[in-house]
Design a protein around this motif. Structure first.
Motif, short mmCIF file in Angstrom:
data_model
loop_
_atom_site.label_atom_id
_atom_site.label_comp_id
_atom_site.label_asym_id
_atom_site.label_seq_id
_atom_site.Cartn_x
_atom_site.Cartn_y
_atom_site.Cartn_z
N TRP A 75 -21.39 -4.98 22.38
CA TRP A 75 -22.63 -4.49 23.35
C TRP A 75 -22.03 -3.89 24.60
CZ3 TRP A 75 -27.41 -3.16 22.76
CH2 TRP A 75 -28.03 -3.82 21.45
N THR A 76 -20.87 -4.54 25.22
CA THR A 76 -20.41 -4.14 26.21
C THR A 76 -19.66 -2.80 26.32
OG1 THR A 76 -19.60 -6.48 27.04
CG2 THR A 76 -18.53 -4.48 28.33
N GLY A 77 -19.03 -2.51 25.11
CA GLY A 77 -18.47 -1.49 24.83
C GLY A 77 -19.51 -0.04 24.54
N ALA A 78 -20.73 -0.66 24.06
CA ALA A 78 -21.80 0.33 23.87
C ALA A 78 -22.47 0.72 24.98
CB ALA A 78 -22.83 -0.25 22.59
N GLY A 127 -10.18 6.28 30.55
CA GLY A 127 -9.56 6.01 29.13
C GLY A 127 -9.31 4.56 28.65
N PHE A 128 -8.77 3.87 29.76
CA PHE A 128 -8.64 2.52 29.60
C PHE A 128 -9.82 1.64 29.11
CE2 PHE A 128 -8.23 -1.72 31.02
CZ PHE A 128 -7.15 -2.30 30.70
N PHE A 129 -10.80 1.85 29.94
CA PHE A 129 -12.05 0.90 29.39
C PHE A 129 -12.72 1.66 28.30
CE2 PHE A 129 -11.70 -0.03 34.21
CZ PHE A 129 -11.60 -1.50 33.88
N THR A 130 -12.51 2.46 27.89
CA THR A 130 -13.05 3.19 26.69
C THR A 130 -12.47 2.76 25.38
OG1 THR A 130 -13.56 5.37 27.62
CG2 THR A 130 -13.24 5.17 25.14
N ASN A 131 -11.24 2.39 25.59
CA ASN A 131 -10.39 1.81 24.38
C ASN A 131 -10.56 0.15 24.38
OD1 ASN A 131 -7.74 0.62 23.19
ND2 ASN A 131 -8.19 2.52 22.22
N ALA A 132 -10.27 -0.25 25.66
CA ALA A 132 -10.42 -1.59 26.08
C ALA A 132 -11.68 -2.24 25.48
CB ALA A 132 -9.81 -2.09 27.18
N LEU A 133 -12.78 -1.62 25.73
CA LEU A 133 -13.96 -1.94 25.24
C LEU A 133 -14.48 -1.70 23.86
CD1 LEU A 133 -15.74 -1.67 28.67
CD2 LEU A 133 -14.90 -3.90 27.86
N MET A 205 -23.17 9.22 23.99
CA MET A 205 -24.56 8.22 23.94
C MET A 205 -24.72 7.87 22.58
SD MET A 205 -26.93 9.72 26.71
CE MET A 205 -28.35 8.16 26.46
N THR A 206 -24.74 8.72 21.48
CA THR A 206 -24.89 8.52 20.01
C THR A 206 -24.00 7.65 19.61
OG1 THR A 206 -25.75 10.69 19.77
CG2 THR A 206 -24.92 9.50 17.82
N LEU A 207 -22.67 7.63 20.06
CA LEU A 207 -21.62 6.78 19.55
C LEU A 207 -22.01 5.32 20.02
CD1 LEU A 207 -18.08 8.80 20.07
CD2 LEU A 207 -19.21 8.01 17.82
N GLY A 208 -22.42 5.30 21.52
CA GLY A 208 -22.82 3.99 21.90
C GLY A 208 -23.98 3.45 21.33
N GLY A 209 -24.75 4.20 20.92
CA GLY A 209 -25.98 3.88 20.07
C GLY A 209 -25.83 3.30 18.86
N LEU A 210 -24.92 3.92 17.96
CA LEU A 210 -24.50 3.63 16.58
C LEU A 210 -23.64 2.41 16.81
CD1 LEU A 210 -23.58 7.01 15.15
CD2 LEU A 210 -25.48 5.53 14.70
#
Length: 216
Positions: A75-78, A127-133, A205-210
């Protein structure tokens, strides 16, 4: 040798599959140019080490066994992806042409360096937080180390596998950054920047929602 080839093959296939990292590097390369895209690639490579580190010390197995902990990461990553996507959609400022910026007189160049470093740091953090989360990367690293790597594999080889995973991410997304920041490509994206903004923002946003609605 068979284990090493398996790890390398799985890593390459995971890296080149489109996802949040790809969309984020594209975003940074389009908005801020080649330097930002390459720094985002470095951030992604560093983020991979977060997953490798907690997997090697045994926390990865704990994450796999505790659904609530995995869901918290998920959920944090989304939310993070949706937030970045929403910011991209809502940003109405024109994207500057870095090729034009490079023609600024030499006397004015020192004044631009702090801004360039701020952009680089921001791209690296993104980039770091996108991958780490990213829970997909969590599952990729944890499943690789638990299902492919033998239990008796030592720390040295485990760290080597982790280093290769980071290198593969850095190499691929550096190529992505170079591609989307190339003169003709970026010029075409700048010419249609409103469409590009909607496409990238909507994709994030779609990737986060999925990510939020898909099951484990």
């Amino acid at each position: 040798m068979q284990e090493m080839l398996a790890v390398m093959t799985i890593t390459v296939l995971a890296v080149i599959s489109p996802g949040a990292d790809f969309a984020m590097v594209t975003r940074e390369s389009w908005r801020h140019g080649r330097r930002a895209g390459l720094w985002a690639a470095w951030g992604i490579a560093a983020g991979v080490q977060v997953h490798v580190a907690y997997t090697l010390v045994g926390v990865g197995l704990l994450i796999a066994q505790l659904p609530w902990l995995f869901m918290a990461i998920k959920w944090t990553g989304a939310v993070y992806l949706i937030y970045i996507g929403w910011r991209t959609l809502g940003d109405r400022s024109p994207v500057a042409d870095v090729m034009q910026a490079s023609t600024v007189p030499d006397a004015a160049q020192p004044a631009r360096k702090p801004a360039q470093w701020r952009e680089a740091a921001q791209a690296f953090r993104t980039g770091f937080f996108t991958n780490a989360l990213n829970p997909k990367c969590t599952l990729f690293v944890v499943s690789t180390f638990t299902q492919v790597v033998q239990p008796g594999t030592g720390w040295t080889l485990g760290l080597a596998y982790g280093a290769f995973m980071s290198f593969a991410h850095w190499a691929w997304f550096s190529l992505v950054a170079l591609g989307f920041s190339a003169g003709w490509m970026r010029a075409a994206m700048l010419h249609r920047q409103h469409l590009v903004r909607r496409t990238i923002g909507g994709a994030l946003m779609t990737l986060g929602g999925l990510l939020a609605v898909t099951s484990r």
